[in-house]
Motif scaffolding. Sequence first.
Motif, PDB file in Angstrom:
ATOM      1  N   LEU A 102       0.820  -1.212   0.000  1.00 35.92           N
ATOM      2  CA  LEU A 102       0.000   0.000   0.000  1.00 35.92           C
ATOM      3  C   LEU A 102       0.856   1.265   0.000  1.00 35.92           C
ATOM      4  O   LEU A 102       0.504   2.254  -0.650  1.00 35.92           O
ATOM      5  N   ARG A 103       1.992   1.225   0.701  1.00 34.37           N
ATOM      6  CA  ARG A 103       2.908   2.376   0.663  1.00 34.37           C
ATOM      7  C   ARG A 103       3.488   2.572  -0.733  1.00 34.37           C
ATOM      8  O   ARG A 103       3.611   3.697  -1.214  1.00 34.37           O
ATOM      9  N   VAL A 104       3.836   1.482  -1.386  1.00 35.77           N
ATOM     10  CA  VAL A 104       4.399   1.567  -2.742  1.00 35.77           C
ATOM     11  C   VAL A 104       3.337   2.060  -3.721  1.00 35.77           C
ATOM     12  O   VAL A 104       3.615   2.898  -4.579  1.00 35.77           O
ATOM     13  N   VAL A 105       2.109   1.570  -3.595  1.00 37.78           N
ATOM     14  CA  VAL A 105       1.006   2.039  -4.438  1.00 37.78           C
ATOM     15  C   VAL A 105       0.855   3.552  -4.302  1.00 37.78           C
ATOM     16  O   VAL A 105       0.745   4.273  -5.305  1.00 37.78           O
ATOM     17  N   LYS A 106       0.877   4.038  -3.082  1.00 33.92           N
ATOM     18  CA  LYS A 106       0.716   5.477  -2.844  1.00 33.92           C
ATOM     19  C   LYS A 106       1.906   6.264  -3.393  1.00 33.92           C
ATOM     20  O   LYS A 106       1.735   7.284  -4.070  1.00 33.92           O
ATOM     21  N   LYS A 107       3.114   5.804  -3.103  1.00 35.72           N
ATOM     22  CA  LYS A 107       4.325   6.507  -3.533  1.00 35.72           C
ATOM     23  C   LYS A 107       4.371   6.674  -5.050  1.00 35.72           C
ATOM     24  O   LYS A 107       4.763   7.720  -5.555  1.00 35.72           O
ATOM     25  N   TYR A 108       3.977   5.634  -5.781  1.00 26.96           N
ATOM     26  CA  TYR A 108       4.050   5.659  -7.241  1.00 26.96           C
ATOM     27  C   TYR A 108       2.735   6.072  -7.902  1.00 26.96           C
ATOM     28  O   TYR A 108       2.634   6.044  -9.118  1.00 26.96           O
ATOM     29  N   SER A 109       1.730   6.418  -7.113  1.00 25.80           N
ATOM     30  CA  SER A 109       0.399   6.768  -7.645  1.00 25.80           C
ATOM     31  C   SER A 109      -0.099   5.693  -8.608  1.00 25.80           C
ATOM     32  O   SER A 109      -0.593   5.984  -9.701  1.00 25.80           O
ATOM     33  N   ALA A 110       0.036   4.454  -8.186  1.00 26.81           N
ATOM     34  CA  ALA A 110      -0.350   3.323  -9.031  1.00 26.81           C
ATOM     35  C   ALA A 110      -1.860   3.261  -9.205  1.00 26.81           C
ATOM     36  O   ALA A 110      -2.615   3.719  -8.346  1.00 26.81           O
ATOM     37  N   ASP A 111      -2.282   2.697 -10.325  1.00 26.40           N
ATOM     38  CA  ASP A 111      -3.711   2.512 -10.556  1.00 26.40           C
ATOM     39  C   ASP A 111      -4.095   1.043 -10.686  1.00 26.40           C
ATOM     40  O   ASP A 111      -5.255   0.729 -10.906  1.00 26.40           O
ATOM     41  N   LEU A 112      -3.126   0.125 -10.519  1.00 23.92           N
ATOM     42  CA  LEU A 112      -3.408  -1.304 -10.476  1.00 23.92           C
ATOM     43  C   LEU A 112      -2.412  -1.981  -9.551  1.00 23.92           C
ATOM     44  O   LEU A 112      -1.206  -1.747  -9.648  1.00 23.92           O
ATOM     45  N   LEU A 113      -2.921  -2.824  -8.665  1.00 23.06           N
ATOM     46  CA  LEU A 113      -2.100  -3.650  -7.782  1.00 23.06           C
ATOM     47  C   LEU A 113      -2.337  -5.096  -8.158  1.00 23.06           C
ATOM     48  O   LEU A 113      -3.492  -5.530  -8.277  1.00 23.06           O
ATOM     49  N   VAL A 114      -1.254  -5.843  -8.368  1.00 24.85           N
ATOM     50  CA  VAL A 114      -1.348  -7.256  -8.739  1.00 24.85           C
ATOM     51  C   VAL A 114      -0.760  -8.096  -7.615  1.00 24.85           C
ATOM     52  O   VAL A 114       0.351  -7.828  -7.152  1.00 24.85           O
ATOM     53  N   VAL A 115      -1.514  -9.096  -7.164  1.00 29.77           N
ATOM     54  CA  VAL A 115      -1.048 -10.027  -6.132  1.00 29.77           C
ATOM     55  C   VAL A 115      -1.433 -11.439  -6.545  1.00 29.77           C
ATOM     56  O   VAL A 115      -2.383 -11.644  -7.299  1.00 29.77           O
ATOM     57  N   GLY A 116      -0.701 -12.409  -6.019  1.00 26.19           N
ATOM     58  CA  GLY A 116      -1.056 -13.802  -6.237  1.00 26.19           C
ATOM     59  C   GLY A 116      -2.141 -14.222  -5.267  1.00 26.19           C
ATOM     60  O   GLY A 116      -2.426 -13.521  -4.290  1.00 26.19           O
ATOM     61  N   VAL A 131      -2.796 -12.003   2.320  1.00 29.69           N
ATOM     62  CA  VAL A 131      -2.308 -10.845   1.579  1.00 29.69           C
ATOM     63  C   VAL A 131      -3.281 -10.458   0.471  1.00 29.69           C
ATOM     64  O   VAL A 131      -3.672  -9.289   0.375  1.00 29.69           O
ATOM     65  N   PRO A 132      -3.745 -11.403  -0.374  1.00 30.53           N
ATOM     66  CA  PRO A 132      -4.646 -10.962  -1.441  1.00 30.53           C
ATOM     67  C   PRO A 132      -5.965 -10.376  -0.939  1.00 30.53           C
ATOM     68  O   PRO A 132      -6.427  -9.351  -1.459  1.00 30.53           O
ATOM     69  N   SER A 133      -6.563 -10.986   0.063  1.00 31.56           N
ATOM     70  CA  SER A 133      -7.853 -10.459   0.524  1.00 31.56           C
ATOM     71  C   SER A 133      -7.694  -9.117   1.225  1.00 31.56           C
ATOM     72  O   SER A 133      -8.479  -8.195   1.016  1.00 31.56           O
ATOM     73  N   GLU A 134      -6.652  -8.986   2.040  1.00 34.32           N
ATOM     74  CA  GLU A 134      -6.436  -7.727   2.745  1.00 34.32           C
ATOM     75  C   GLU A 134      -6.043  -6.616   1.767  1.00 34.32           C
ATOM     76  O   GLU A 134      -6.512  -5.479   1.883  1.00 34.32           O
ATOM     77  N   ALA A 135      -5.214  -6.937   0.790  1.00 34.39           N
ATOM     78  CA  ALA A 135      -4.818  -5.941  -0.213  1.00 34.39           C
ATOM     79  C   ALA A 135      -6.031  -5.480  -1.010  1.00 34.39           C
ATOM     80  O   ALA A 135      -6.201  -4.286  -1.264  1.00 34.39           O
ATOM     81  N   ALA A 136      -6.891  -6.410  -1.383  1.00 38.00           N
ATOM     82  CA  ALA A 136      -8.090  -6.050  -2.153  1.00 38.00           C
ATOM     83  C   ALA A 136      -9.013  -5.148  -1.340  1.00 38.00           C
ATOM     84  O   ALA A 136      -9.619  -4.220  -1.884  1.00 38.00           O
ATOM     85  N   ARG A 137      -9.115  -5.399  -0.049  1.00 36.86           N
ATOM     86  CA  ARG A 137      -9.980  -4.577   0.817  1.00 36.86           C
ATOM     87  C   ARG A 137      -9.433  -3.174   1.027  1.00 36.86           C
ATOM     88  O   ARG A 137     -10.182  -2.210   1.113  1.00 36.86           O
ATOM     89  N   ILE A 141      -7.638   0.987  -5.129  1.00 30.09           N
ATOM     90  CA  ILE A 141      -7.448   0.988  -6.578  1.00 30.09           C
ATOM     91  C   ILE A 141      -7.819  -0.399  -7.095  1.00 30.09           C
ATOM     92  O   ILE A 141      -8.114  -1.305  -6.302  1.00 30.09           O
ATOM     93  N   ASP A 142      -7.789  -0.574  -8.403  1.00 29.10           N
ATOM     94  CA  ASP A 142      -8.061  -1.897  -8.956  1.00 29.10           C
ATOM     95  C   ASP A 142      -7.019  -2.887  -8.450  1.00 29.10           C
ATOM     96  O   ASP A 142      -5.829  -2.560  -8.337  1.00 29.10           O
ATOM     97  N   VAL A 143      -7.477  -4.097  -8.129  1.00 28.12           N
ATOM     98  CA  VAL A 143      -6.595  -5.166  -7.694  1.00 28.12           C
ATOM     99  C   VAL A 143      -6.848  -6.385  -8.574  1.00 28.12           C
ATOM    100  O   VAL A 143      -7.995  -6.815  -8.712  1.00 28.12           O
ATOM    101  N   LEU A 144      -5.777  -6.897  -9.149  1.00 31.60           N
ATOM    102  CA  LEU A 144      -5.859  -8.122  -9.929  1.00 31.60           C
ATOM    103  C   LEU A 144      -5.268  -9.239  -9.083  1.00 31.60           C
ATOM    104  O   LEU A 144      -4.090  -9.181  -8.707  1.00 31.60           O
TER     105      LEU A 144
END
Length: 149
Positions: A102-116, A131-137, A141-144
């Motif tokens: 989440l810190r990296v997403v914010k720092k880079y102003s990302a618009d998609l996060l990808v996790v396994g 990790v995937p469920s918590e990241a999606a919650r 931003i969009d999460v794949l």
Amino acid sequence: MTAYRTVVVGTDGSESSYAAVDRAAQVAAAAQAKLVVACAYYPADQDTVNKAQDVLRDEAYQVVGSAPADETLHTARERAAAQGATDVDSVAVEGEPVATLLRVVKKYSADLLVVGNRGLNTLAGRILGSVPSEAARKAGIDVLIVHTT
């Protein structure tokens, strides 16, 4: 629909996380987007790593200090390039996986996060969270969530 501009993917050095890197790189290449590969770690001395690896066996990839994170990121960058990603940054960040992503997403102003999806369908994942469920919650931003297991 606007194409993604910045894609963030997390890796911990496991084969399933590298599969997520591959998919993230494919998406980034198709969108001509920047790919940021992140690796969360806790620094540890070699003695601690060796003891943990003796106990964890197949799960030992989870025990990393800063040097193994560098190796993990190097491998991830190579895999991303093989999938066609041309604009790739990588970052090792001290901390637990979701907060780090989440810190990296914010720092880079990302618009998609990808996790396994590892841990998503396990009993521990259902009770304690994964990790995937918590990241999606929490991502905002969009999460794949890539099927990697």
